[in-house]
Design an enzyme around this catalytic site. Structure first.
Site, PDB file in Angstrom:
ATOM      1  N   TYR A   1       0.849  -1.195   0.000  1.00 45.48           N
ATOM      2  CA  TYR A   1       0.000   0.000   0.000  1.00 45.48           C
ATOM      3  C   TYR A   1       0.881   1.239   0.000  1.00 45.48           C
ATOM      4  CZ  TYR A   1      -3.755   3.189   1.588  1.00 45.48           C
ATOM      5  OH  TYR A   1      -4.658   4.215   1.698  1.00 45.48           O
ATOM      6  N   CYS A   2       0.634   2.141  -0.954  1.00 43.88           N
ATOM      7  CA  CYS A   2       1.340   3.422  -1.038  1.00 43.88           C
ATOM      8  C   CYS A   2       2.848   3.163  -1.142  1.00 43.88           C
ATOM      9  CB  CYS A   2       0.967   4.287   0.164  1.00 43.88           C
ATOM     10  SG  CYS A   2       1.629   5.980   0.131  1.00 43.88           S
ATOM     11  N   LEU A   3       3.642   3.761  -0.283  1.00 40.75           N
ATOM     12  CA  LEU A   3       5.084   3.569  -0.327  1.00 40.75           C
ATOM     13  C   LEU A   3       5.461   2.119  -0.039  1.00 40.75           C
ATOM     14  CD1 LEU A   3       7.734   4.961  -0.798  1.00 40.75           C
ATOM     15  CD2 LEU A   3       7.758   5.701   1.587  1.00 40.75           C
TER      16      LEU A   3
ATOM     17  N   GLY B   1       3.908  -0.342  -1.319  1.00 39.71           N
ATOM     18  CA  GLY B   1       3.830  -0.958  -2.632  1.00 39.71           C
ATOM     19  C   GLY B   1       5.075  -0.696  -3.457  1.00 39.71           C
TER      20      GLY B   1
ATOM     21  N   LEU C   1      -1.516  -1.142  -4.123  1.00 41.59           N
ATOM     22  CA  LEU C   1      -2.640  -0.282  -3.768  1.00 41.59           C
ATOM     23  C   LEU C   1      -2.172   1.168  -3.709  1.00 41.59           C
ATOM     24  CD1 LEU C   1      -4.110  -2.434  -0.841  1.00 41.59           C
ATOM     25  CD2 LEU C   1      -4.634  -2.581  -3.290  1.00 41.59           C
TER      26      LEU C   1
END
Length: 572
Positions: free
Chosen positions: A302-304, A306, A330
């Site tokens: 998720y975000c960083l 990812g 994500l």
């Protein structure tokens, strides 16, 4: 020694300016002013536009003065600008004031765009900064020019001002004392949020690995590893039981593991981005392999988180490590060449100022990151909030997402500097220049199928930037564009009203489409994207289910250490 002197000077300047580089602003405005002064055609265009807009506004004012009939506005607010939606704004003199403001705002947009010779980055900085200054003087932000504030004061006999001032003093005191916003105590970690049952089964200096207890009699053989960003607490994915993504996945018959990052201190200043890969993703994969041996793992970032998962997967592909069954990203970027308005805060001058601040403290304070994100949506996150809470005396609504957002984290100096320079400014990962264990790694080497999610209104990771995984990868990519923003679009549980998404699958051998063409051809679906993702995961898992794995692996040195949500999540 000389570099240390520069660091001290940069830190002193950054402390005085709140981490903002005056040099970066000066360079941007100088570039704009010099080129505007040398562009007589652009100057003539602006003069003509000023006359035309003034005449249009005067004609509107005259029509409103001479007729009682409804007069069409001479200008409409931009999409997403809700400051002037109330009926009270349509009555004079308020209608004229806000129309004049919008006309002025439009003229300044013309003035700061399309000046020949100005670099795109400087143009964006000037336009954004000018818009922030204009918003300060919006009639919606003044007691005497906002009809909603005036009507509220009349209805309450001035009590709204008293309540707003008391709320301001309370929040100011809380900020000074490092206390959370009022109302967030209703969402206690481990009591009201982050309550999905589980155990901490691994811990090192940087992470705790949580294994969640099964809620079904059998599970898919392939476990899931969730890698959240360390700029946030992991429980964004385990909020209240009804909107917890982790609880949902457990209920669908998956063995779920999640990383909980340490909230670093100044002592962790030298932790680098590769430490997050080794002590984070790779350590978690090793622990899961001991608990669920001989099974591939679905990686979810998720975000960083990812971005980090993508780096780890590319490095694993380089050494033929095939432990990943699939990769889910994500709201995560792998190409930062077009990151949206967040790039306004990052250039070499700004980064020098920011590095000075981090060098002195050993970390980036949480409020600096939060402040940058708020500026990107200042009308919604700053001015609207001040209007409602301080001028109209309305009590702020608090939910689990807002309470989580107030539970901020710090970022170590070395890691954040490496991230901003290597990934953000230079886009080394997308260019195949990012080095892991002395070897450059490339996203193109990843063969595991990818499921990527972008959100429509993401101001942190704009969906066209997230979509660029199509341009970098050489594997099957399923892309979802969902309604909502960076957080609300991901926390999009089934049954959430008003949710929708676009869905399309691209095989590795299919021609790659531009983001605009993809959105035209994608399938539109109502509801949450979670069920479609679960279906995708199941299709890439073994058909037969197996008994749930034991919690931890004491015989392999992985005893149960604590109950979920662990201890790192409580660090302040």
């Amino acid at each position: 020694m000389f570099r240390a002197v520069d660091r001290v000077a940069a830190a002193m300047a950054a402390n005085a300016t709140g981490g903002i580089s005056p040099t970066a602003l000066w360079l941007a405005y100088s570039d704009w002013l010099v080129h505007l002064s040398r562009s007589p055609g652009k100057q003539a265009e602006l003069v003509i536009k000023a006359w035309l807009k003034t005449g249009r506004l005067a004609a509107y004012a005259l029509r409103r003065a001479l007729t009682d009939d409804e007069t069409p506005n001479c200008i409409e607010p931009l999409p997403g600008d809700s400051r002037f939606r109330a009926e009270a704004w349509q009555e004079p003199p308020f209608s004229l004031w806000y129309q004049a403001f919008l006309v002025t705002q439009q003229w300044w947009h013309n003035a700061t765009h399309d000046v020949p010779g100005v670099s795109p980055h400087h143009e964006n900085v000037v336009s954004f900064s000018t818009r922030q200054v204009l918003d300060v003087f919006s009639p919606s932000n003044c007691i005497f020019t906002n009809p909603e504030v005036i009507n509220r004061a009349l209805q309450t006999g001035g009590r709204s001002f008293v309540d707003g001032f008391q709320r301001f003093l309370d929040e100011f005191s809380r900020n000074l004392n490092g206390e959370p916003p009022p109302g967030t105590d209703k969402f206690r970690v481990g009591k009201d949020v982050a309550v999905t049952p589980g155990k901490v089964v691994y811990r090192n200096h940087l992470i705790e690995l949580i294994q969640y207890a099964p809620s079904t009699g059998s599970v898919h053989p392939e476990p899931l590893l969730i890698v959240p960003a360390w700029i946030m607490k992991f429980y964004i994915l385990d909020l209240s039981p009804e909107n917890s993504l982790i609880r949902y996945l457990v209920g669908q018959g998956f063995s779920v593991f999640c990383i909980s990052w340490r909230n670093v201190t100044a002592a962790d200043r030298n932790l680098g981005l590769d430490d997050y890969r080794r002590l984070g993703v790779m350590a978690a994969l090793g622990a899961i392999g001991a608990i669920v041996p001989d099974s591939k793992i679905h990686g979810i970032g998720y975000c960083l988180g990812g971005t980090l998962l993508s780096i780890a997967a590319a490095a694993m592909a380089h050494v033929a490590d095939e432990r990943l069954a699939s990769i889910t990203l994500l709201a995560a970027q792998t190409d930062f060449s077009e990151p949206g308005e967040l790039e306004l805060f990052i250039d070499h001058s700004q980064l020098e100022s920011l590095e000075g601040l981090m060098w002195q403290r050993g970390y980036l304070p949480a409020f600096h990151m939060a402040g940058a994100f708020q500026l990107l949506r200042s009308n919604d996150l700053i001015w609207s909030r001040m209007l409602r809470h301080y001028l109209m005396g309305e009590a702020p609504a608090v939910n689990d997402l807002i309470a989580w957002n107030a539970d901020a984290t710090r970022l170590p100096y070395r890691m954040h500097s490496e991230y901003l320079r290597s990934l953000f400014l230079n886009s080394d990962l997308a260019a195949g220049r990012y080095v892991v264990d002395e070897h450059p790694v490339a996203i193109q080497n990843i063969r595991a199928p990818i499921f990527a999610v972008g959100t429509e209104w993401d101001h942190i990771a704009p969906w066209p930037s997230v979509y660029k995984i199509h341009y970098l990868s050489d594997t099957d990519v399923t892309f979802v564009l969902t309604s909502g923003g960076h957080n609300a679009g991901i926390v999009s549980e089934p049954g959430h009203l008003g949710r929708h998404y676009w869905f399309a699958h691209t095989m590795a051998e299919d021609p790659c489409l531009h983001a605009d063409r993809w959105s035209e051809r994608a399938e539109f679906r109502e509801g949450s994207w979670w069920p479609a993702w679960v279906e995708w995961l199941e299709a890439r898992s073994s058909r037969e289910r197996v008994p749930p794995p034991a919690m931890g692996a004491p015989g392999r040195g992985l005893p149960v250490l604590a109950d979920a949500p662990g201890t790192y999540v409580y660090q302040r």
